[in-house]
Write an enzyme that holds these catalytic residues in place. Sequence first.
Site, mmCIF file in Angstrom:
data_model
loop_
_atom_site.group_PDB
_atom_site.id
_atom_site.type_symbol
_atom_site.label_atom_id
_atom_site.label_comp_id
_atom_site.label_asym_id
_atom_site.label_seq_id
_atom_site.Cartn_x
_atom_site.Cartn_y
_atom_site.Cartn_z
ATOM 1 N N ASN A 10 -5.639 2.867 -1.588
ATOM 2 C CA ASN A 10 -6.403 1.988 -0.698
ATOM 3 C C ASN A 10 -6.058 2.397 0.734
ATOM 4 O O ASN A 10 -4.977 2.100 1.217
ATOM 5 C CB ASN A 10 -6.018 0.524 -0.969
ATOM 6 C CG ASN A 10 -6.672 -0.420 0.028
ATOM 7 O OD1 ASN A 10 -7.539 -0.033 0.802
ATOM 8 N ND2 ASN A 10 -6.233 -1.680 0.008
ATOM 9 N N LYS A 12 -7.306 1.423 3.470
ATOM 10 C CA LYS A 12 -7.443 0.350 4.476
ATOM 11 C C LYS A 12 -8.203 0.893 5.698
ATOM 12 O O LYS A 12 -9.123 1.694 5.520
ATOM 13 C CB LYS A 12 -6.063 -0.234 4.818
ATOM 14 C CG LYS A 12 -5.307 -0.631 3.536
ATOM 15 C CD LYS A 12 -4.083 -1.461 3.755
ATOM 16 C CE LYS A 12 -3.442 -1.784 2.401
ATOM 17 N NZ LYS A 12 -2.285 -2.661 2.502
ATOM 18 N N HIS A 97 -8.540 -8.518 -2.042
ATOM 19 C CA HIS A 97 -7.279 -8.014 -1.493
ATOM 20 C C HIS A 97 -6.631 -9.104 -0.643
ATOM 21 O O HIS A 97 -7.328 -9.858 0.033
ATOM 22 C CB HIS A 97 -7.531 -6.758 -0.649
ATOM 23 C CG HIS A 97 -6.255 -6.052 -0.320
ATOM 24 N ND1 HIS A 97 -5.446 -6.465 0.712
ATOM 25 C CD2 HIS A 97 -5.627 -5.002 -0.901
ATOM 26 C CE1 HIS A 97 -4.372 -5.685 0.733
ATOM 27 N NE2 HIS A 97 -4.461 -4.790 -0.225
ATOM 28 N N GLU A 99 -5.222 -9.013 2.104
ATOM 29 C CA GLU A 99 -5.584 -8.965 3.531
ATOM 30 C C GLU A 99 -6.946 -9.633 3.746
ATOM 31 O O GLU A 99 -7.157 -10.297 4.763
ATOM 32 C CB GLU A 99 -5.561 -7.506 4.027
ATOM 33 C CG GLU A 99 -4.129 -7.011 4.179
ATOM 34 C CD GLU A 99 -3.924 -5.531 3.933
ATOM 35 O OE1 GLU A 99 -4.887 -4.754 3.997
ATOM 36 O OE2 GLU A 99 -2.759 -5.147 3.657
ATOM 37 N N GLU A 169 -0.675 -7.593 -6.697
ATOM 38 C CA GLU A 169 -0.065 -7.186 -5.440
ATOM 39 C C GLU A 169 0.641 -8.383 -4.808
ATOM 40 O O GLU A 169 0.004 -9.199 -4.133
ATOM 41 C CB GLU A 169 -1.145 -6.684 -4.467
ATOM 42 C CG GLU A 169 -1.926 -5.494 -4.979
ATOM 43 C CD GLU A 169 -2.482 -4.656 -3.830
ATOM 44 O OE1 GLU A 169 -2.138 -3.469 -3.764
ATOM 45 O OE2 GLU A 169 -3.232 -5.194 -2.986
ATOM 46 N N GLY A 175 3.101 -3.487 2.431
ATOM 47 C CA GLY A 175 3.385 -2.931 3.751
ATOM 48 C C GLY A 175 4.752 -3.308 4.301
ATOM 49 O O GLY A 175 5.029 -3.120 5.476
ATOM 50 N N SER A 214 4.056 -1.556 -1.585
ATOM 51 C CA SER A 214 5.114 -0.594 -1.264
ATOM 52 C C SER A 214 5.429 0.373 -2.409
ATOM 53 O O SER A 214 6.587 0.712 -2.647
ATOM 54 C CB SER A 214 6.383 -1.320 -0.790
ATOM 55 O OG SER A 214 6.106 -2.060 0.389
HETATM 56 P P1 13P Z 1 1.309 -0.722 0.721
HETATM 57 O O1 13P Z 1 1.384 0.299 -0.387
HETATM 58 O O2 13P Z 1 1.142 -0.112 2.072
HETATM 59 O O3 13P Z 1 2.395 -1.734 0.628
HETATM 60 O O4 13P Z 1 -0.074 -1.522 0.470
HETATM 61 C C1 13P Z 1 -0.346 -2.019 -0.786
HETATM 62 C C2 13P Z 1 -1.740 -2.470 -0.813
HETATM 63 O O5 13P Z 1 -2.104 -3.439 -0.159
HETATM 64 C C3 13P Z 1 -2.706 -1.698 -1.617
HETATM 65 O O6 13P Z 1 -3.914 -2.379 -1.735
#
Ligand code: 13P
Length: 253
Positions: A10, A12, A97, A99, A169, A175, A214
């Site tokens: 992903n 982003k 997601h 976010e 997740e 992150g 992560s």
């Molecule tokens: P990270 O791998 O940067 O922690 O992000 C995970 C994520 O949100 C994948 O959709």
Amino acid sequence: MARQKFVCGNWKMHKTVAETAALVRELRSALGDAAGEVQVAVAPPFTALAAAVEAARGSAIEIAAQDVHWEKQGAFTGEVSAPMLADVGCRHGIVGHSERRQLFGETDEAVRKKVGALLAAGVRPIVCVGETLAEREAGRTLEVVDRQVRQGLAGLSVDELGRLTIAYEPVWAIGTGKTATSAQAQEVHAAIRRILRDVGAPVADQIRVQYGGSVKPENAAELMAQPDVDGALVGGASLKAADFIAIVKGALR
Ligand code: 13P
């Protein structure tokens, strides 16, 4: 039943058109046969989807979108529909997601509508669920995930359930560099599998449940060795070819 591992990057809000094409080309030449044994997808931003599809053409790398609107078309400034994603060549669409849930107010009801729209357009949903740190500390992890899975998938047929992927997740792991331990991940993944059995009995054992938060080359293989961890949804580490390739290879072990 053995489920094929599924690793999706992903991206982003990262990568231009040129950067996207370059990274997809790097992945396809490095992964060769590995993409195929493991299902591999990347989710660039909307602006780079066409370039990603083009760069991946003829390889086993699949392209995913990061979000979708539930209507087919209309006066929804800034939105992109599921038929548009199918048209550009997306095989998967990420929905729910954290976010989107936290920064853009996405609800379980919106997730349910987006899942339906993707399926109707022939695009496979990757449905994200996961608890916040406060919810985990309050002992509410399984309750939150249960609600997100049941409400996000409400009303789907057995056939439709068979076409989606769930991504667990934990919000506190995204992150932050703080990965769930493989035992923490397995506990929630097993719970998700039980919920899937409850809502879609015959296909529950075919549905892949990815872990996200992560994921790095150092922890990917151990996480994906857990019986109910069927792959990974990778954020930051999917932006660098070498890291993402190492994670995909971790799924082979
Ligand atoms: P990270 O791998 O940067 O922690 O992000 C995970 C994520 O949100 C994948 O959709």
